[in-house]
Write an enzyme that holds these catalytic residues in place. Structure first.
Site, PDB file in Angstrom:
ATOM      1  N   GLU A 204       5.957  30.490   7.696  1.00  0.00           N
ATOM      2  CA  GLU A 204       5.293  30.002   6.491  1.00  0.00           C
ATOM      3  C   GLU A 204       4.193  30.933   5.985  1.00  0.00           C
ATOM      4  O   GLU A 204       3.001  30.577   6.021  1.00  0.00           O
ATOM      5  CB  GLU A 204       4.690  28.608   6.744  1.00  0.00           C
ATOM      6  CG  GLU A 204       5.699  27.565   7.145  1.00  0.00           C
ATOM      7  CD  GLU A 204       5.119  26.150   7.189  1.00  0.00           C
ATOM      8  OE1 GLU A 204       3.890  25.998   7.103  1.00  0.00           O
ATOM      9  OE2 GLU A 204       5.890  25.193   7.287  1.00  0.00           O
TER      10      GLU A 204
ATOM     11  N   GLU B 187      12.053  23.361  10.549  1.00  0.00           N
ATOM     12  CA  GLU B 187      11.073  22.285  10.682  1.00  0.00           C
ATOM     13  C   GLU B 187      11.384  21.195   9.668  1.00  0.00           C
ATOM     14  O   GLU B 187      11.666  21.476   8.498  1.00  0.00           O
ATOM     15  CB  GLU B 187       9.631  22.762  10.410  1.00  0.00           C
ATOM     16  CG  GLU B 187       9.072  23.667  11.475  1.00  0.00           C
ATOM     17  CD  GLU B 187       7.593  24.003  11.255  1.00  0.00           C
ATOM     18  OE1 GLU B 187       6.888  23.221  10.580  1.00  0.00           O
ATOM     19  OE2 GLU B 187       7.166  25.052  11.759  1.00  0.00           O
TER      20      GLU B 187
HETATM   21  C1  GBH Z   1       4.165  23.139   9.281  1.00  0.00           C
HETATM   22  O1  GBH Z   1       3.373  23.361   8.186  1.00  0.00           O
HETATM   23  C2  GBH Z   1       3.719  24.081  10.351  1.00  0.00           C
HETATM   24  O2  GBH Z   1       4.584  25.187  10.475  1.00  0.00           O
HETATM   25  C3  GBH Z   1       3.503  23.422  11.676  1.00  0.00           C
HETATM   26  O3  GBH Z   1       2.797  24.271  12.516  1.00  0.00           O
HETATM   27  C4  GBH Z   1       2.796  22.110  11.454  1.00  0.00           C
HETATM   28  O4  GBH Z   1       2.415  21.517  12.649  1.00  0.00           O
HETATM   29  C5  GBH Z   1       3.727  21.214  10.695  1.00  0.00           C
HETATM   30  O5  GBH Z   1       4.164  21.807   9.530  1.00  0.00           O
HETATM   31  C6  GBH Z   1       3.153  19.857  10.334  1.00  0.00           C
HETATM   32  O6  GBH Z   1       2.098  19.981   9.434  1.00  0.00           O
HETATM   33  O7  GBH Z   1      -3.205  22.229   1.397  1.00  0.00           O
HETATM   34  O8  GBH Z   1      -4.532  20.411   2.188  1.00  0.00           O
HETATM   35  O9  GBH Z   1      -2.772  19.991   0.604  1.00  0.00           O
HETATM   36  C7  GBH Z   1       3.461  22.460   7.142  1.00  0.00           C
HETATM   37  C8  GBH Z   1       2.734  23.153   6.057  1.00  0.00           C
HETATM   38  C9  GBH Z   1       0.964  21.583   5.769  1.00  0.00           C
HETATM   39  C10 GBH Z   1       1.512  23.317   4.218  1.00  0.00           C
HETATM   40  C11 GBH Z   1       0.178  20.902   4.734  1.00  0.00           C
HETATM   41  C12 GBH Z   1       0.782  22.637   3.166  1.00  0.00           C
HETATM   42  C13 GBH Z   1      -0.819  21.107   2.645  1.00  0.00           C
HETATM   43  C14 GBH Z   1      -2.158  20.575   3.030  1.00  0.00           C
HETATM   44  N1  GBH Z   1       2.030  22.363   5.149  1.00  0.00           N
HETATM   45  N2  GBH Z   1      -0.262  21.834   3.733  1.00  0.00           N
HETATM   46  S1  GBH Z   1      -3.227  20.822   1.705  1.00  0.00           S
END
Ligand code: GBH
Length: 445
Positions: free
Chosen positions: A172, A352
């Site tokens: 990511e 994922e």
């Molecule tokens: C994945 O990311 C990761 O690869 C993993 O490590 C993680 O544990 C899993 O998902 C669960 O979260 O910018 O405040 O609105 C997910 C990625 C997480 C990216 C939330 C965007 C938005 C939060 N996303 N994020 S915010």
């Protein structure tokens, strides 16, 4: 749904591989063992106020010590594939120089243990744990760090390249850009849009350098791991459609186009502007490196975006315990079919997909995780539909195998198929894991 475990009768193709995913900093613990250096996440999580309850990955799920019994757990679940990540600071404490053999040995034991149990290893080179020493020289804003990553990749491939059939480069890149450099709620905790998109370019460059390093050394497959978000307009006004298109550019095309078409999307570059640090940072030949042919694309899907004419997003679908997640299984179908339609028949894997659930501990020692079976069932069904529509999807990894360190959210959110009682580190298969066992055994939802 009163009975989410009811069978839908959707059979997956023979050879389809079911699995689960984790990442190094989120599960390993053993932060100072066997020569591991500090990463930006050690620094960030130890900085007061950065993570919920001040949680850190110092111990996490203690997987570094419990890897063998965790492998037995995977075997018991019936997993055919397991996606994990390699900690860069275990392999190179300061991010450069000779590889640390003790760090590599841990992953060698893990890979051998997987193969003994007939579980296919899938390894990610980088899941956000940049060596702190490289952050100290500018981190991903420093173009040289992309080259350091290429060297790190070469060292890992020399040790393990052919033992792991599928490699993923960078987990990511967009999350590093958005959470690390725009929102600032992930390491390194900056809020600097100019830096953010230069970082995006250097992450893409690092990806390409790792692909080239693999070709030079090992016989295995490799690809990027992107979290993709389908974007839908709130209405069909020209303003909403235009805002949604640009949103899609930043969320999806920036990453997909550069790797699969060898060009960044024009609209995004125009929006950043010719004077932006990113646009000025793109050198001759970079896009040829970035678009070095890949063998597959790894898709991580959690949530769609519903985009207003202003370019802000709105909530339309039910949310999970994660404030940012809206539950919309059709978004997975749309994402998979879109890649095949727009970029051709590149093999895909889902690396994922999942959600955090409250866990209900039973007096009899069972753990129920209401909502997870239904969520997974509906997303598996969406993947099945995509396969029927012609998408070359080869495997599916649920996030996550174990409850773990959920970054800035610490340990409160529980994403695992397997419950972890942190004080004792005891593992218990949740209800969803027992259901998933059945799905895997029958290759059918
Ligand atoms: C994945 O990311 C990761 O690869 C993993 O490590 C993680 O544990 C899993 O998902 C669960 O979260 O910018 O405040 O609105 C997910 C990625 C997480 C990216 C939330 C965007 C938005 C939060 N996303 N994020 S915010």
């Amino acid at each position: 749904d009163p009975n989410p475990e009811r069978r839908l009768g959707l059979r997956f193709p023979d050879g389809f591989r079911w699995g689960a995913a984790t990442s190094a900093y989120q599960i390993e613990g053993a932060a100072k063992e066997d020569g591991r250096g500090a990463s930006v996440w050690d620094t960030f999580s130890h900085t007061p106020g950065r993570t919920r309850n001040g949680d850190t990955g110092d111990v996490a799920a203690d997987h570094y010590h419990r890897w063998a019994s965790d492998l037995d757990l995977m075997k018991d679940l019936g997993l055919r594939t397991y996606r994990f990540s390699i900690s860069w600071p275990r392999v190179q404490a300061d991010g450069t120089g000779k590889a640390n053999q003790r760090g590599l040995d841990f992953y060698r034991r893990l890979v051998d243990g997987l193969r003994e149990r007939e579980i296919e290893p899938m390894a990610t080179l980088f899941h956000w744990d940049l060596p702190q020493a490289l952050q100290d020289v500018g981190g991903w804003e420093n173009r040289d760090v992309a080259h350091r990553f290429g060297d790190y990749a070469a060292a890992v491939f020399e040790a393990l390249g052919s033992a792991v059939p599928v490699w993923l480069t960078i987990n990511e890149p967009k999350t590093v850009v958005q959470n690390g450099y725009l929102g600032g709620h992930h390491a390194p905790g900056l809020r600097d849009p100019e830096a953010a998109y230069l970082v995006a370019h250097h992450l893409q460059l690092a990806h390409g350098l790792a692909v080239r390093a693999l070709r030079a050394s090992a016989d295995a497959r490799i690809g990027p791991a992107f979290n993709l978000h389908p974007c839908y307009p709130v209405d069909d006004s020209p303003e909403a459609l235009a805002a949604t298109h640009l949103y899609d550019g930043y969320e999806n095309r920036l990453y997909l186009d550069s790797v699969l078409r060898g060009a960044y999307p024009r609209d995004v570059l125009d929006d950043l502007g010719p004077g932006s640090r990113m646009v000025r940072g793109i050198k001759d030949g970079d896009l040829a490196v970035i678009s070095s042919p890949v063998d597959l694309v790894a898709v991580q899907y959690y949530t769609p975006y519903y985009v207003a004419p202003s370019g802000d997003t709105e909530v339309r679908w039910p949310t999970s315990e994660a404030f940012w997640q809206q539950i919309f299984p059709d978004g997975l179908f749309d994402t998979l079919t879109r890649i095949t339609r727009d970029y051709g028949p590149v093999p895909l894997t889902i690396t994922e997909n999942g959600l955090p659930c409250p866990d209900v501990l039973g007096a009899d020692g069972t753990v129920d995780d209401p909502g997870r079976v239904e969520f997974l069932r509906d997303h598996f069904a969406a993947a099945h539909r995509a396969i029927e529509a012609g998408v070359p999807l080869e495997s599916y990894h649920v996030w996550s195998l174990l409850d773990n360190f959920e970054w800035a959210e610490g340990y409160e959110q529980r994403w695992g198929l397997v419950y972890v009682d942190y004080p004792t580190q005891r593992r218990t298969l949740k209800r969803s894991a027992r259901w998933y066992q059945r799905v895997i055994r029958d290759n059918e939802v």
